[in-house]
Motif scaffolding. Structure first.
Motif, mmCIF file in Angstrom:
data_model
loop_
_atom_site.group_PDB
_atom_site.id
_atom_site.type_symbol
_atom_site.label_atom_id
_atom_site.label_comp_id
_atom_site.label_asym_id
_atom_site.label_seq_id
_atom_site.Cartn_x
_atom_site.Cartn_y
_atom_site.Cartn_z
ATOM 1 N N ARG A 188 25.725 -35.153 -15.725
ATOM 2 C CA ARG A 188 25.954 -33.720 -15.921
ATOM 3 C C ARG A 188 24.650 -32.933 -16.101
ATOM 4 N N TRP A 189 23.655 -33.571 -16.774
ATOM 5 C CA TRP A 189 22.465 -32.826 -17.178
ATOM 6 C C TRP A 189 21.170 -33.425 -16.623
ATOM 7 N N ARG A 233 23.129 -30.186 -13.988
ATOM 8 C CA ARG A 233 23.011 -30.723 -12.623
ATOM 9 C C ARG A 233 24.247 -30.333 -11.810
ATOM 10 N N ARG A 234 25.365 -30.150 -12.494
ATOM 11 C CA ARG A 234 26.595 -29.720 -11.821
ATOM 12 C C ARG A 234 27.503 -29.069 -12.864
ATOM 13 N N ALA A 235 28.504 -28.330 -12.426
ATOM 14 C CA ALA A 235 29.414 -27.660 -13.360
ATOM 15 C C ALA A 235 30.197 -28.707 -14.126
ATOM 16 N N GLN A 236 30.580 -28.385 -15.377
ATOM 17 C CA GLN A 236 31.343 -29.362 -16.202
ATOM 18 C C GLN A 236 32.712 -29.588 -15.585
ATOM 19 N N VAL A 289 24.595 -42.426 -10.546
ATOM 20 C CA VAL A 289 25.702 -41.836 -11.317
ATOM 21 C C VAL A 289 26.495 -40.847 -10.465
ATOM 22 N N ASP A 290 25.823 -40.166 -9.524
ATOM 23 C CA ASP A 290 26.573 -39.244 -8.658
ATOM 24 C C ASP A 290 27.570 -40.026 -7.803
ATOM 25 N N THR A 291 27.125 -41.157 -7.283
ATOM 26 C CA THR A 291 28.014 -41.953 -6.436
ATOM 27 C C THR A 291 29.165 -42.542 -7.248
ATOM 28 N N VAL A 292 28.840 -43.105 -8.406
ATOM 29 C CA VAL A 292 29.859 -43.849 -9.163
ATOM 30 C C VAL A 292 30.761 -42.904 -9.963
ATOM 31 N N LEU A 293 30.185 -41.842 -10.513
ATOM 32 C CA LEU A 293 30.943 -41.059 -11.497
ATOM 33 C C LEU A 293 31.354 -39.662 -11.018
ATOM 34 N N ALA A 294 30.634 -39.124 -10.066
ATOM 35 C CA ALA A 294 30.910 -37.754 -9.586
ATOM 36 C C ALA A 294 31.115 -36.789 -10.758
ATOM 37 N N GLY A 295 30.242 -36.864 -11.751
ATOM 38 C CA GLY A 295 30.292 -35.890 -12.855
ATOM 39 C C GLY A 295 31.042 -36.371 -14.086
ATOM 40 N N ARG A 296 31.892 -37.411 -13.953
ATOM 41 C CA ARG A 296 32.646 -37.901 -15.132
ATOM 42 C C ARG A 296 31.712 -38.626 -16.093
ATOM 43 N N THR A 297 32.200 -38.857 -17.325
ATOM 44 C CA THR A 297 31.510 -39.834 -18.165
ATOM 45 C C THR A 297 32.120 -41.200 -17.833
#
Ligand code: HEM
Length: 450
Positions: free
Chosen positions: A415-416, A447-450, A289-297
């Motif tokens: 995110r979480w 896991r990272r800022a919103q 998810v970090d690679t594909v989304l970088a925090g997005r849904t």
């Protein structure tokens, strides 16, 4: 065990039936273990529910045969009749003669273009839910994800933005009814009509569900549902619609809200639970998810890239299928696995009886998303994945539900960090029509800022 030379299938009987009660106590005590134990006794296993007999197919080919012949193996039997009494004669509960027309009307709402639109709604609802959580918060997962699923179904299928109060009431009604339907199957019809507190509670729950759903339908009519499922069912001429009565339309709304919410919430719960119990796999999911989304849904276009997440969800559905017990009734005499079954015989099927067999899925209790890698050494037969059934009565929301589960799980993990908090009870919820963890408490850390 009976073997018949004219059929490749064997028939047998489940041991341990108690006088009068049969296997009912064993089923109520441990539904998953009971269903999982049946394949050891044959491909078609006779069980007893009180004085009644029912037959459980435990071979994927035999189950496929039953599911495909939906005219002979129709919706019915004590469980289905009780469910129909509670939630109406909608697409999921109606008998064969009502089914084709209802399915034809409903199918377009689950087409490719619609599913892409729904992913956007799912993504925005997951973003809104995860934005409310605080560092260190513990969420009661089944309630949380049931609420999310109700909002998603109402917005996607009925263009209705329903408030938190209505969502809570809907959830409460479905939970109450779902817990009452199973045990009611074992109560004789005469006792069901007595003015006992339990019967009064049951009818009150149905009336309450009708009230709440009527309110959802009003919200929907006030909103912009042009071309939506409700306007099609209502016979809106512009939508080329049907001619269903208001009561029939209400049955369909109840069906979609009932079939499409707790089931998906259960899938999300089991997936997050299994990941929390397997930190190595959770780490692989975080990496994806970090690679594909970088925090997005995730949006619809992200779904193909979330291929590990998809395998995780598929494996969770195999190991912990949300619907654990489904029924059919024979409409004509049939011979199955060498057994003669008269018309009116109850067939019960359970994905647990198929999907936890070592002969089909090696090391079946192991949570192993990699068994779904393409080119794997021992692929399971296609018809051994029975989570969404098959044939004409196959789940109409199978892709919808899979997309929603992937979007929810990936959107949260982006995110979480989630871990099981003390108080979690991973045994299947007792007396529930839906198989979900009895109590899943998830502790969240950013896991990272919103
Ligand atoms: C992970 C989530 C889900 C699971 C495991 C699931 C499973 C199933 C299964 C096994 C059936 C066949 C029932 C039978 O054989 O008697 C079914 C039917 C059905 N499902 Fe689902 N379902 C899920 C999500 C959904 C969603 C999201 C919707 C709608 C929004 C939905 C709507 C329906 C309907 C309407 C039927 C009846 C179809 C027919 O008879 O034509 N389901 N589902």
């Amino acid at each position: 065990m009976l073997t018949d030379v004219s059929t490749p299938f064997t028939a047998g009987r489940a041991p341990g039936a108690l006088p009068l009660l049969g296997h009912a106590p064993a089923i109520l005590r441990g539904p998953v273990e009971f269903m999982e134990s049946l394949p050891a006794h044959g491909d078609l296993v006779e069980i007893r529910l009180g004085p009644q007999r029912a037959y459980v197919p435990c071979h994927p080919d035999l189950l496929q045969q039953i599911l495909v012949e939906d005219r002979v193996f129709d919706k019915g039997g004590p469980l289905m009749d009780t469910a129909r009494d509670a939630v109406g004669n909608g697409l999921a509960t109606c008998p064969h003669h009502d089914h084709r027309r209802k399915r034809r009307l409903t199918q377009p709402a689950f087409g490719q273009a619609a599913l892409a639109r729904y992913s956007a709604v799912m993504s925005s609802e997951v973003a809104a839910a995860r934005a409310l959580w605080q560092d260190g918060q513990v969420i009661d997962a089944f309630g949380e994800f049931s609420r999310l699923a109700v909002r998603i179904v109402s917005r996607t299928l009925f263009s209705a933005e329903i408030g938190d109060d209505t969502t809570d009431e809907l959830q409460h009604s479905f939970k109450t009814l779902s817990a009452m339907i199973g045990p009611r199957v074992f109560v004789p019809a005469a006792a069901q009509r007595l003015p006992l507190p339990v019967n009064r509670r049951y009818h009150k729950a149905i009336d309450h569900l009708h009230d709440v759903v009527d309110r959802v339908m009003t919200d929907c009519r006030d909103g912009d549902d042009a071309g939506g499922l409700l306007s099609v069912l209502s016979g809106d001429a512009a939508s080329g619609g049907a001619d269903l009565t208001p009561a029939e339309i209400r049955d369909e709304v109840i069906t979609m809200l009932g079939a499409g919410t707790e089931s998906t919430a259960a899938a999300v719960c089991w997936t997050l639970y299994l990941l929390a119990r397997h930190p190595d796999l959770r780490q692989r999911l975080y990496a994806e998810v970090d690679t594909v989304l970088a925090g997005r849904t995730p949006g619809h276009d992200d779904l193909p890239a979330l291929e590990f997440t998809r395998r995780v969800v598929t494996e969770s559905l195999r190991l912990c299928p949300p619907l654990w017990l489904l029924t059919r009734v024979t409409t004509a005499p049939v011979t199955l696995a060498g057994r003669f079954l008269p018309a009116g015989t109850t067939i019960m099927y359970s994905p647990h009886a198929i999907q936890r067999q070592a002969a089909v899925y090696p090391d079946p209790r192991r949570f192993d998303p990699d068994r779904w890698l393409p080119g794997t050494a021992t692929p399971a037969p296609r018809n051994a994945f029975t989570v969404f059934a098959t044939g004409a009565r196959k789940c109409i929301g199978d892709i919808y539900a899979t997309n929603e589960t992937i979007i929810t799980v990936a959107g949260i993990a982006a995110r979480w960090q989630f871990d099981c908090a003390p108080g979690t009870d991973s045994r299947p919820a007792p007396l529930s029509g839906i198989n979900h963890p009895a109590k899943l408490l998830l502790e969240l850390r950013p896991r990272r800022a919103q």
